[in-house]
Enzyme design. Structure first.
Site, PDB file in Angstrom:
ATOM      1  N   PRO A 180       0.633  -1.453  -0.307  1.00  0.00           N
ATOM      2  CA  PRO A 180       0.037  -0.037   0.154  1.00  0.00           C
ATOM      3  C   PRO A 180       0.948   1.258   0.022  1.00  0.00           C
ATOM      4  CG  PRO A 180      -0.264  -1.123   1.984  1.00  0.00           C
ATOM      5  CD  PRO A 180       0.612  -2.088   1.176  1.00  0.00           C
ATOM      6  N   ASN A 181       0.310   2.371  -0.639  1.00  0.00           N
ATOM      7  CA  ASN A 181       0.848   3.405  -0.783  1.00  0.00           C
ATOM      8  C   ASN A 181       2.202   3.745  -1.496  1.00  0.00           C
ATOM      9  OD1 ASN A 181      -1.473   4.708   0.789  1.00  0.00           O
ATOM     10  ND2 ASN A 181      -0.364   3.628   2.452  1.00  0.00           N
ATOM     11  N   ARG A 200       4.837  10.968  -2.511  1.00  0.00           N
ATOM     12  CA  ARG A 200       4.424  10.606  -1.125  1.00  0.00           C
ATOM     13  C   ARG A 200       5.779  10.891  -0.130  1.00  0.00           C
ATOM     14  NH1 ARG A 200       4.738   4.795   1.480  1.00  0.00           N
ATOM     15  NH2 ARG A 200       3.695   5.083   3.422  1.00  0.00           N
ATOM     16  N   TYR A 246      11.025   9.011   1.169  1.00  0.00           N
ATOM     17  CA  TYR A 246      10.876   8.046   0.370  1.00  0.00           C
ATOM     18  C   TYR A 246      11.591   8.541  -1.039  1.00  0.00           C
ATOM     19  CZ  TYR A 246       7.790   5.769   3.624  1.00  0.00           C
ATOM     20  OH  TYR A 246       7.262   5.283   4.881  1.00  0.00           O
ATOM     21  N   ASN A 250       7.588  -5.385  -0.688  1.00  0.00           N
ATOM     22  CA  ASN A 250       7.698  -4.482   0.464  1.00  0.00           C
ATOM     23  C   ASN A 250       6.381  -4.345   0.687  1.00  0.00           C
ATOM     24  OD1 ASN A 250       7.553  -1.863   1.725  1.00  0.00           O
ATOM     25  ND2 ASN A 250       8.712  -0.921   0.202  1.00  0.00           N
ATOM     26  N   ALA A 299       2.858  -0.593   5.073  1.00  0.00           N
ATOM     27  CA  ALA A 299       2.550  -0.720   6.506  1.00  0.00           C
ATOM     28  C   ALA A 299       1.976  -1.937   7.032  1.00  0.00           C
ATOM     29  CB  ALA A 299       1.612   0.307   6.981  1.00  0.00           C
ATOM     30  N   GLU A 316      11.909  -9.370   2.476  1.00  0.00           N
ATOM     31  CA  GLU A 316      11.259  -8.400   2.874  1.00  0.00           C
ATOM     32  C   GLU A 316      12.268  -7.042   2.555  1.00  0.00           C
ATOM     33  OE1 GLU A 316      11.204  -8.086   7.198  1.00  0.00           O
ATOM     34  OE2 GLU A 316      10.033  -6.396   7.362  1.00  0.00           O
ATOM     35  N   HIS A 335      12.386  -2.683   2.512  1.00  0.00           N
ATOM     36  CA  HIS A 335      11.959  -1.434   3.101  1.00  0.00           C
ATOM     37  C   HIS A 335      13.024  -0.246   2.391  1.00  0.00           C
ATOM     38  CE1 HIS A 335       9.062  -3.093   5.539  1.00  0.00           C
ATOM     39  NE2 HIS A 335       9.964  -3.909   5.893  1.00  0.00           N
ATOM     40  N   ARG A 371      12.606   4.908  12.793  1.00  0.00           N
ATOM     41  CA  ARG A 371      11.528   5.582  12.539  1.00  0.00           C
ATOM     42  C   ARG A 371      10.554   5.638  13.837  1.00  0.00           C
ATOM     43  NH1 ARG A 371       9.081   5.087   6.860  1.00  0.00           N
ATOM     44  NH2 ARG A 371       7.727   6.725   7.675  1.00  0.00           N
TER      45      ARG A 371
HETATM   46  C1  DQA Z   1       8.190   1.067   3.940  1.00  0.00           C
HETATM   47  C2  DQA Z   1       8.080   1.262   5.698  1.00  0.00           C
HETATM   48  C3  DQA Z   1       6.624   1.214   6.354  1.00  0.00           C
HETATM   49  O1  DQA Z   1       6.688   1.548   7.761  1.00  0.00           O
HETATM   50  C4  DQA Z   1       5.781   2.270   5.679  1.00  0.00           C
HETATM   51  O2  DQA Z   1       4.423   1.988   6.113  1.00  0.00           O
HETATM   52  C5  DQA Z   1       5.792   2.148   4.066  1.00  0.00           C
HETATM   53  C6  DQA Z   1       6.939   2.039   3.377  1.00  0.00           C
HETATM   54  C7  DQA Z   1       9.280   1.464   3.456  1.00  0.00           C
HETATM   55  O3  DQA Z   1       9.618   1.024   2.323  1.00  0.00           O
HETATM   56  O4  DQA Z   1      10.305   2.398   3.907  1.00  0.00           O
HETATM   57  O5  DQA Z   1       4.670   2.132   3.424  1.00  0.00           O
HETATM   58  O6  DQA Z   1       7.896  -0.246   3.991  1.00  0.00           O
END
Ligand code: DQA
Length: 151
Positions: free
Chosen positions: A11-12, A19, A24, A75, A78, A99, A101, A108
């Protein structure tokens, strides 16, 4: 060795570029995917990229990957921090999942330092910016090659 991997953006992540650019980066989602494809081409592997803002769609895609892919880079956004359903899907499929990020999730908010998917992933990469994906793809390919050599 023919290798087909799947990269999942949760998501996102489709809003990369817009964003929270301070966290990011300013490069777009499309640019990131181009970079991932270029890295995959350089490694001589095939790479599918998928994005969804929906937990069930990510789970469906993981299930599909168990038949068609050698491994997954994910990825989960959240969902990383609370989706036991995605965790169970990763545990259910037998292919390695890495995994990823972009940000350093340990530096954070407190809630981000907990990953419910980490224990069922083969490895994790966090905090290298967009390069986290590239490093994860490279690491996944090496892991799959090593596993097949040891057969
Ligand atoms: C993320 C870190 C997560 O905490 C966050 O909710 C994201 C992006 C990252 O790529 O740093 O959506 O996965």
């Amino acid at each position: 060795m023919f290798m087909n991997i799947l990269v999942i953006h949760g998501p996102n992540l489709n809003l990369l570029g817009e964003r929270e650019p301070g966290i990011y980066g300013e490069e777009t989602y499309d640019k990131l995917n181009n970079d991932i494809k270029t890295a995959a081409d350089g490694l001589g592997i095939s790479c599918e990229i998928f994005q969804s803002n929906h937990e069930g769609a990510i789970i469906d895609k993981l299930h599909e990957a168990r038949k068609s892919c050698s491994g997954v880079v994910i990825n989960a956004g959240a969902y990383t921090h609370y989706s036991y359903a995605i965790r169970d899907a990763i545990a259910a499929i037998r292919i390695p999942c890495i995994e990823v990020h972009i940000s350093n999730v340990f530096a954070r908010d407190e809630f981000r330092s907990k990953s419910v998917i980490a224990p069922v992933c083969a490895a994790s990469v966090s905090g290298f910016g967009r390069d986290s994906y590239i490093l994860a793809v490279e690491g996944l390919v090496r892991m799959i090659e090593r596993r097949s050599d040891n057969k």
